[in-house]
Design an enzyme around this catalytic site. Structure first.
Site, PDB file in Angstrom:
ATOM      1  CD  GLU A 143     -42.460  30.530  -4.443  1.00 30.19           C
ATOM      2  OE1 GLU A 143     -42.693  29.426  -4.962  1.00 30.19           O
ATOM      3  OE2 GLU A 143     -41.785  30.656  -3.426  1.00 30.19           O
ATOM      4  CB  THR A 195     -46.275  26.354   1.052  1.00 31.66           C
ATOM      5  OG1 THR A 195     -44.926  25.894   1.051  1.00 31.66           O
ATOM      6  CG2 THR A 195     -46.281  27.834   1.369  1.00 31.66           C
TER       7      THR A 195
HETATM    8  N1  HSE Z   1     -43.197  32.974   3.627  1.00 30.00           N
HETATM    9  C1  HSE Z   1     -43.685  31.734   3.104  1.00 30.00           C
HETATM   10  C2  HSE Z   1     -44.435  31.015   4.201  1.00 30.00           C
HETATM   11  C3  HSE Z   1     -42.522  30.923   2.656  1.00 30.00           C
HETATM   12  O1  HSE Z   1     -43.905  30.936   5.308  1.00 30.00           O
HETATM   13  O2  HSE Z   1     -45.551  30.555   3.964  1.00 30.00           O
HETATM   14  C4  HSE Z   1     -42.880  29.574   2.084  1.00 30.00           C
HETATM   15  O3  HSE Z   1     -41.678  28.933   1.715  1.00 30.00           O
END
Ligand code: HSE
Length: 321
Positions: A143, A195
């Site tokens: 991530e 993201t």
């Molecule tokens: N919590 C993260 C965001 C999840 O909203 O940026 C990304 O999938």
């Protein structure tokens, strides 16, 4: 420990992070879509790489382990594994085949499925030496590579299954939450939202009055899940901090939410960082009616999209053969 050279097959589910009000802390796994992976281990000869990645889909993701999310997760895994097994003369090489059925950048945890699938697979191959919490820690490196930040709200439900609360990242504390039967409708408009971009537009400060509302909603959602109180779940699916900023990236977002709720959905919002949107419903009939509304709305504005009607996946990553 699985025999050397023997392939195993892995199924890694998509996940919906945030659950509207729980930015970076709440998430759940779904039964559809999911990625398929194959893995085996071999003895590593000197000068050989420790990780080999083979993509068997058309996304042309990097195969260099340092640039691939599954690779980044496995590098962290192997570093601790080798430290743990330092008296063992055999050096490990892992080969991973990845068939991504979850489109990258769709907002339903595509990168998490690769990272989580890889570390659960490696752990199984090598005799389950690590706990689920350890695996979440390793997978978060994927991530970090994908979004620049270690967040576990996709990884945790992908590994644990069900709904999870990440109470803390450092040190890691994942709480598995119960949930009543819920149907999930997801629409994936065919646009890409990275993201990292969706995070970079967020404000770094929140007003106290907004924080109070958000705390109420998070606590209400968790209580609703634990008490199987559908109305409380529905009322708590409200986000006054992240959604108002991010929803501008998703065409038709406000209208879509409105028509889905009119069709009977309990509520919903952006899945992870988007562009997918999810809705929770009490029955399959409502979930299908919600899907119809999503199709109508996006057909109406000529935006290509995919929809899924599914349920919460309770198993997490599975070794299927
Ligand atoms: N919590 C993260 C965001 C999840 O909203 O940026 C990304 O999938």
């Amino acid at each position: 420990m699985v025999a050397e050279n023997q392939w195993i097959k892995i199924k890694a589910p998509a996940t919906v992070a945030n659950m509207v009000c729980g930015f970076d802390i709440l998430g759940f796994a779904v039964n559809n879509p999911y990625d398929e992976m194959g893995m085996r281990w071999m003895t590593r000869a000197q000068n050989e790489p420790s990780i080999v990645i083979i993509n068997i889909d058309d996304y042309q993701l990097p195969t260099d382990p340092e640039k691939n999310v599954a690779g980044a997760a496995l590098l962290a895994f192997l570093e601790e594994y080798e430290e743990k097994e330092k008296d063992n003369a055999v050096k490990i090489k892992l080969e991973v085949k990845i068939n991504k059925l979850i489109k990258p950048g769709s907002g339903v945890g595509s990168s998490a499925a690769s990272s989580a699938g890889a570390v659960v697979g490696a752990n199984y191959l090598l005799g389950n030496v690590f706990s689920k919490d350890d695996l979440v820690r390793f997978a978060m490196n994927g991530e970090k590579l994908a979004s620049g930040v270690k967040h576990a709200d996709n990884i945790a439900p992908c590994i644990f299954g069900g709904v999870t609360l990440v109470r803390s990242i450092f040190p890691l504390e994942v709480v598995a939450l119960p949930s009543p039967q819920l149907y999930v409708t997801i629409v994936h408009p065919q646009i890409e939202v990275r993201t990292s971009d969706a995070r970079s537009i967020l404000r770094q400060q929140v007003l106290l009055k907004d924080a109070i509302k958000q705390w109420g909603n998070i606590a209400g959602l968790v209580a609703g899940l634990m008490k199987s109180d559908y109305d409380l779940i529905g009322r708590s699916l409200e986000d006054v901090i992240i959604e108002p900023v991010r929803s501008i990236l998703i065409p038709g977002f406000d209208d879509l939410k409105k028509v889905c709720k009119q069709a009977g959905a309990l509520g919903g919002g952006i899945s992870g960082s988007g562009p997918s949107i999810f809705m929770l419903s009490k029955t399959k009939e409502i979930a299908v009616a919600v899907e119809k509304e999503m199709n109508q709305l996006y057909d109406g504005i000529g935006l290509p999209h995919h929809t899924y009607v599914t349920t919460i996946n309770q198993a997490g990553v599975e070794i299927i053969a």
